[in-house]
Design an enzyme around this catalytic site. Structure first.
Site, PDB file in Angstrom:
ATOM      1  N   ASP A   1       8.127  36.863  35.629  1.00  0.00           N
ATOM      2  CA  ASP A   1       7.767  35.543  36.129  1.00  0.00           C
ATOM      3  C   ASP A   1       6.978  35.663  37.455  1.00  0.00           C
ATOM      4  O   ASP A   1       7.070  34.806  38.311  1.00  0.00           O
ATOM      5  CB  ASP A   1       9.071  34.754  36.365  1.00  0.00           C
ATOM      6  CG  ASP A   1       8.805  33.261  36.520  1.00  0.00           C
ATOM      7  OD1 ASP A   1       7.644  32.877  36.428  1.00  0.00           O
ATOM      8  OD2 ASP A   1       9.779  32.521  36.762  1.00  0.00           O
TER       9      ASP A   1
ATOM     10  N   CYS B   1      16.524  26.152  14.643  1.00  0.00           N
ATOM     11  CA  CYS B   1      17.039  24.898  15.216  1.00  0.00           C
ATOM     12  C   CYS B   1      17.356  23.911  14.090  1.00  0.00           C
ATOM     13  O   CYS B   1      18.204  23.035  14.250  1.00  0.00           O
ATOM     14  CB  CYS B   1      16.018  24.281  16.173  1.00  0.00           C
ATOM     15  SG  CYS B   1      15.797  25.223  17.694  1.00  0.00           S
TER      16      CYS B   1
ATOM     17  N   CYS C   1      11.640  16.880  34.020  1.00  0.00           N
ATOM     18  CA  CYS C   1      12.745  17.853  33.884  1.00  0.00           C
ATOM     19  C   CYS C   1      13.464  17.999  35.236  1.00  0.00           C
ATOM     20  O   CYS C   1      12.835  18.206  36.271  1.00  0.00           O
ATOM     21  CB  CYS C   1      12.161  19.190  33.421  1.00  0.00           C
ATOM     22  SG  CYS C   1      13.369  20.516  33.295  1.00  0.00           S
TER      23      CYS C   1
ATOM     24  N   CYS D   1      18.848  22.615  36.069  1.00  0.00           N
ATOM     25  CA  CYS D   1      19.638  21.867  35.088  1.00  0.00           C
ATOM     26  C   CYS D   1      19.844  22.766  33.881  1.00  0.00           C
ATOM     27  O   CYS D   1      18.943  23.519  33.506  1.00  0.00           O
ATOM     28  CB  CYS D   1      18.875  20.608  34.668  1.00  0.00           C
ATOM     29  SG  CYS D   1      19.711  19.623  33.409  1.00  0.00           S
TER      30      CYS D   1
ATOM     31  N   CYS E   1      20.251  21.319  28.427  1.00  0.00           N
ATOM     32  CA  CYS E   1      19.681  21.635  27.108  1.00  0.00           C
ATOM     33  C   CYS E   1      20.153  22.992  26.592  1.00  0.00           C
ATOM     34  O   CYS E   1      19.956  23.314  25.418  1.00  0.00           O
ATOM     35  CB  CYS E   1      18.153  21.522  27.122  1.00  0.00           C
ATOM     36  SG  CYS E   1      17.296  22.726  28.156  1.00  0.00           S
TER      37      CYS E   1
HETATM   38  C1  B12 Z   1       6.821  26.767  34.368  1.00  0.00           C
HETATM   39  C2  B12 Z   1       8.243  27.196  34.031  1.00  0.00           C
HETATM   40  C3  B12 Z   1       9.237  26.228  34.089  1.00  0.00           C
HETATM   41  C4  B12 Z   1       8.932  24.750  34.271  1.00  0.00           C
HETATM   42  C5  B12 Z   1       8.372  24.192  32.925  1.00  0.00           C
HETATM   43  C6  B12 Z   1       9.271  24.531  31.719  1.00  0.00           C
HETATM   44  C7  B12 Z   1       8.543  24.630  30.420  1.00  0.00           C
HETATM   45  N1  B12 Z   1       9.251  24.342  29.349  1.00  0.00           N
HETATM   46  O1  B12 Z   1       7.364  25.020  30.362  1.00  0.00           O
HETATM   47  C8  B12 Z   1      10.309  24.178  34.719  1.00  0.00           C
HETATM   48  C9  B12 Z   1      10.384  24.164  36.226  1.00  0.00           C
HETATM   49  C10 B12 Z   1      10.637  22.784  34.198  1.00  0.00           C
HETATM   50  C11 B12 Z   1      11.227  25.261  34.170  1.00  0.00           C
HETATM   51  C12 B12 Z   1      12.562  25.047  33.893  1.00  0.00           C
HETATM   52  C13 B12 Z   1      13.408  26.027  33.401  1.00  0.00           C
HETATM   53  N2  B12 Z   1      13.186  27.327  33.286  1.00  0.00           N
HETATM   54 CO1  B12 Z   1      11.443  28.081  33.512  1.00  0.00          CO
HETATM   55  N3  B12 Z   1       9.735  28.978  33.533  1.00  0.00           N
HETATM   56  C14 B12 Z   1       8.534  28.538  33.687  1.00  0.00           C
HETATM   57  C15 B12 Z   1       7.512  29.670  33.511  1.00  0.00           C
HETATM   58  C16 B12 Z   1       7.047  30.123  34.900  1.00  0.00           C
HETATM   59  C17 B12 Z   1       6.314  29.337  32.638  1.00  0.00           C
HETATM   60  C18 B12 Z   1       6.678  28.610  31.318  1.00  0.00           C
HETATM   61  C19 B12 Z   1       5.432  28.186  30.568  1.00  0.00           C
HETATM   62  O2  B12 Z   1       4.577  28.990  30.272  1.00  0.00           O
HETATM   63  N4  B12 Z   1       5.321  26.881  30.298  1.00  0.00           N
HETATM   64  C20 B12 Z   1       4.166  26.355  29.607  1.00  0.00           C
HETATM   65  C21 B12 Z   1       4.624  25.736  28.310  1.00  0.00           C
HETATM   66  C22 B12 Z   1       3.423  25.318  27.447  1.00  0.00           C
HETATM   67  O3  B12 Z   1       5.296  26.769  27.644  1.00  0.00           O
HETATM   68  P1  B12 Z   1       6.677  26.512  26.894  1.00  0.00           P
HETATM   69  O4  B12 Z   1       7.284  25.227  27.276  1.00  0.00           O
HETATM   70  O5  B12 Z   1       7.460  27.771  27.028  1.00  0.00           O
HETATM   71  O6  B12 Z   1       6.102  26.266  25.448  1.00  0.00           O
HETATM   72  C23 B12 Z   1       5.889  27.322  24.549  1.00  0.00           C
HETATM   73  C24 B12 Z   1       6.427  26.921  23.195  1.00  0.00           C
HETATM   74  O7  B12 Z   1       7.338  25.843  23.312  1.00  0.00           O
HETATM   75  C25 B12 Z   1       5.229  26.690  22.352  1.00  0.00           C
HETATM   76  N5  B12 Z   1       4.910  25.309  22.126  1.00  0.00           N
HETATM   77  C26 B12 Z   1       4.503  24.431  23.037  1.00  0.00           C
HETATM   78  N6  B12 Z   1       4.216  23.250  22.443  1.00  0.00           N
HETATM   79  C27 B12 Z   1       4.474  23.416  21.123  1.00  0.00           C
HETATM   80  C28 B12 Z   1       4.358  22.512  20.065  1.00  0.00           C
HETATM   81  C29 B12 Z   1       4.714  22.930  18.814  1.00  0.00           C
HETATM   82  C30 B12 Z   1       4.607  21.935  17.718  1.00  0.00           C
HETATM   83  C31 B12 Z   1       5.171  24.261  18.599  1.00  0.00           C
HETATM   84  C32 B12 Z   1       5.546  24.720  17.248  1.00  0.00           C
HETATM   85  C33 B12 Z   1       5.276  25.173  19.689  1.00  0.00           C
HETATM   86  C34 B12 Z   1       4.918  24.715  20.914  1.00  0.00           C
HETATM   87  O8  B12 Z   1       4.134  27.311  22.963  1.00  0.00           O
HETATM   88  C35 B12 Z   1       4.356  27.458  24.353  1.00  0.00           C
HETATM   89  C36 B12 Z   1       3.765  28.756  24.796  1.00  0.00           C
HETATM   90  O9  B12 Z   1       4.511  29.858  24.284  1.00  0.00           O
HETATM   91  C37 B12 Z   1       8.407  30.775  32.807  1.00  0.00           C
HETATM   92  C38 B12 Z   1       8.082  32.226  33.194  1.00  0.00           C
HETATM   93  C39 B12 Z   1       6.793  32.670  32.525  1.00  0.00           C
HETATM   94  N7  B12 Z   1       5.883  33.201  33.299  1.00  0.00           N
HETATM   95  O10 B12 Z   1       6.632  32.530  31.328  1.00  0.00           O
HETATM   96  C40 B12 Z   1       9.856  30.391  33.243  1.00  0.00           C
HETATM   97  C41 B12 Z   1      10.945  30.548  32.179  1.00  0.00           C
HETATM   98  C42 B12 Z   1      10.417  29.973  30.887  1.00  0.00           C
HETATM   99  N8  B12 Z   1      12.053  29.679  32.678  1.00  0.00           N
HETATM  100  C43 B12 Z   1      13.196  30.114  32.447  1.00  0.00           C
HETATM  101  C44 B12 Z   1      14.393  29.406  32.769  1.00  0.00           C
HETATM  102  C45 B12 Z   1      15.680  30.189  32.744  1.00  0.00           C
HETATM  103  C46 B12 Z   1      14.332  28.032  33.069  1.00  0.00           C
HETATM  104  C47 B12 Z   1      15.521  27.062  33.195  1.00  0.00           C
HETATM  105  C48 B12 Z   1      16.654  27.307  32.201  1.00  0.00           C
HETATM  106  C49 B12 Z   1      16.051  27.097  34.651  1.00  0.00           C
HETATM  107  C50 B12 Z   1      17.110  26.050  34.964  1.00  0.00           C
HETATM  108  N9  B12 Z   1      18.344  26.246  34.554  1.00  0.00           N
HETATM  109  O11 B12 Z   1      16.841  25.065  35.603  1.00  0.00           O
HETATM  110  C51 B12 Z   1      14.815  25.710  32.943  1.00  0.00           C
HETATM  111  C52 B12 Z   1      14.766  25.346  31.446  1.00  0.00           C
HETATM  112  C53 B12 Z   1      13.972  24.092  31.163  1.00  0.00           C
HETATM  113  C54 B12 Z   1      13.293  24.148  29.792  1.00  0.00           C
HETATM  114  N10 B12 Z   1      13.918  23.593  28.779  1.00  0.00           N
HETATM  115  O12 B12 Z   1      12.204  24.741  29.692  1.00  0.00           O
HETATM  116  C55 B12 Z   1      13.187  31.446  31.712  1.00  0.00           C
HETATM  117  C56 B12 Z   1      13.511  31.178  30.231  1.00  0.00           C
HETATM  118  C57 B12 Z   1      14.300  32.261  29.519  1.00  0.00           C
HETATM  119  C58 B12 Z   1      14.535  31.855  28.079  1.00  0.00           C
HETATM  120  N11 B12 Z   1      15.654  32.291  27.515  1.00  0.00           N
HETATM  121  O13 B12 Z   1      13.751  31.163  27.462  1.00  0.00           O
HETATM  122  C59 B12 Z   1      11.692  31.926  31.984  1.00  0.00           C
HETATM  123  C60 B12 Z   1      11.071  32.738  30.852  1.00  0.00           C
HETATM  124  C61 B12 Z   1      11.738  32.763  33.286  1.00  0.00           C
HETATM  125  C62 B12 Z   1      12.268  34.177  33.069  1.00  0.00           C
HETATM  126  N12 B12 Z   1      11.527  35.182  33.501  1.00  0.00           N
HETATM  127  O14 B12 Z   1      13.309  34.413  32.517  1.00  0.00           O
HETATM  128  N13 B12 Z   1      10.570  26.430  33.954  1.00  0.00           N
END
Ligand code: B12
Length: 356
Positions: free
Chosen positions: A140, A195, A221, A248, A251
């Site tokens: 990260d 899921c 969030c 939080c 989820c």
């Molecule tokens: C920005 C970020 C956040 C942001 C935005 C979260 C988010 N969902 O993007 C905020 C601050 C809200 C956040 C919160 C949390 N985070 Co955070 N976060 C990150 C970070 C830096 C980038 C994530 C990212 O790329 N987001 C961009 C979006 C587009 O990506 P995504 O939501 O993951 O979506 C993916 C899929 O869902 C899919 N997708 C998206 N749209 C769609 C639509 C369809 C139809 C389909 C099929 C797929 C799909 O493609 C996307 C790209 O792979 C990563 C570290 C990293 N460099 O990757 C940590 C990371 C994801 N976080 C992490 C954690 C632990 C958390 C929290 C649990 C912390 C907490 N307890 O508060 C929460 C969980 C909230 C949640 N449900 O996501 C861990 C997750 C570990 C895991 N087991 O997944 C990471 C990987 C950090 C780490 N090194 O461990 N986070």
């Protein structure tokens, strides 16, 4: 490189074994093709779901093209480390409005340092066996699509809550990577998602931040609102925040797959300073010096004292209207920070409203 051509299949097995020895629960290898994940990321950014996290939109294609971050990268070693501390009852803390809920990942020492160090050790071990390879250990810490890479490496599927979920270990784990130029054999991706028709995470989210399966609007969030957002927390989210003062977990707490989660034995991830079970009033009474001292080495420190007080003020506004709660809030009505003052005024107004 050694003069004899290495057997990379055997070598990949040893990398997995070394990873386990270094405390990772799962290590697997993937290539750098992230087109599908990049498309989702671009939609997410176009929808402005990243809010103030402007860094998510910077660096362009570097986030989904690993060889732009480290030229020559051919493979990514993706690793998982479980973090759930033992002897912990998160649901009981959430249900007690006088207590502070801190997300489970932040109760101990900051994971970034520990994981990066271990990944660097793994990379060094690879070096010592195979000769110098070009690598970078990441947690990260750079523009990386960690969950996308982990899904491709077979560590789990991306759930409706966007967490990476493993059918044997749930989602309470961190992810990290090593980018490398070694032509290692790749593992099978996790193609299926499990899921099913469950929508527990979508339904439970206190602020309806999961706007659809796999889509989190970070601006809603509580993790973003309490950690990333620098200014005033929009009023519509203050009541739903309840007693969540840092991050939080709702989820994840509700996810049925987390009954398979394993507890962590890492000393660094054990709760420090009683943060897993502590009263809001006590935390609100911390001076800045105490805050800095008690959060040294913790991820919490990153948000700074002002946001810390802002978040606790909101939680105290949601706490039972006892004289102690009101006195704690009143003691900070003239806080040096206008941001804190505004949240304290809101919190006091909640208690006045209840008394009427
Ligand atoms: C920005 C970020 C956040 C942001 C935005 C979260 C988010 N969902 O993007 C905020 C601050 C809200 C956040 C919160 C949390 N985070 Co955070 N976060 C990150 C970070 C830096 C980038 C994530 C990212 O790329 N987001 C961009 C979006 C587009 O990506 P995504 O939501 O993951 O979506 C993916 C899929 O869902 C899919 N997708 C998206 N749209 C769609 C639509 C369809 C139809 C389909 C099929 C797929 C799909 O493609 C996307 C790209 O792979 C990563 C570290 C990293 N460099 O990757 C940590 C990371 C994801 N976080 C992490 C954690 C632990 C958390 C929290 C649990 C912390 C907490 N307890 O508060 C929460 C969980 C909230 C949640 N449900 O996501 C861990 C997750 C570990 C895991 N087991 O997944 C990471 C990987 C950090 C780490 N090194 O461990 N986070």
């Amino acid at each position: 490189m050694n003069p004899t051509a290495p057997d990379f299949h055997d070598f990949a097995d040893r990398i997995r074994q070394w990873g386990r020895e270094l405390g990772f629960q799962h290590v697997a290898i993937t290539d750098t093709e992230l087109t599908e994940h990049a498309t989702h990321l671009q939609t997410w950014l176009a929808d402005d779901y990243h809010g103030e996290m402007k860094w998510m939109a910077q660096h362009g294609a570097m986030r989904w093209q690993p060889d732009q971050l480290l030229p020559g990268t051919q493979r990514v070693i993706s690793a998982r480390m479980d973090y759930l501390p033992p002897d912990d009852e998160p649901e009981a803390i959430l249900a007690d409005a006088n207590k502070a809920y801190i997300s489970r990942y932040a109760l101990g020492r900051d994971y970034h340092k520990l994981m990066r160090k271990r990944l660097a050790q793994l990379a060094e071990r690879i070096n010592s066996e195979i000769g110098t390879h070009n690598f970078r250990a990441l947690v990260d810490s750079a523009p990386v699509l960690e969950r996308g890479l982990a899904q491709k490496a077979g560590l789990g599927w991306i759930g409706k809550n966007t967490m990476l979920i493993n059918s044997k270990a749930g989602s309470w784990f961190f992810l990290g990577e090593i980018y490398t130029d070694l032509p290692l054999p790749i593992d099978a991706p996790q193609i299926t998602e499990h899921c099913g028709s469950c929508s527990a995470c979508i339904d439970i989210c206190p602020t309806q931040a999961i706007v659809g399966p796999n889509r989190v609007d970070a601006r809603r969030c509580i993790s973003y609102l309490t950690i990333e957002l620098s200014g005033s927390i929009p009023e519509e989210f203050r009541k739903p925040m309840g007693n969540r003062i840092y991050g939080c977990d709702d989820c994840q707490l509700v996810c049925p797959w987390n009954k398979f989660a394993k507890l962590s034995a890492e000393p660094d991830f054990q709760s420090r300073h009683s943060l897993s079970d502590i009263g809001l009033i006590e935390l609100f009474g911390w001076s800045e010096e105490e805050f800095l001292e008690k959060t040294a080495g913790s991820a919490i420190r990153r948000i700074g004292y002002e946001r810390w007080l802002r978040n606790i003020a909101v939680a105290l506004g949601n706490a039972p209207s006892t004289s102690a709660t009101i006195a704690a809030l009143q003691a900070r009505t003239c806080d040096a920070s206008e941001l804190v003052q505004e949240h304290v005024a809101w919190a006091l107004a909640q208690h006045i409203r209840k008394a009427q």
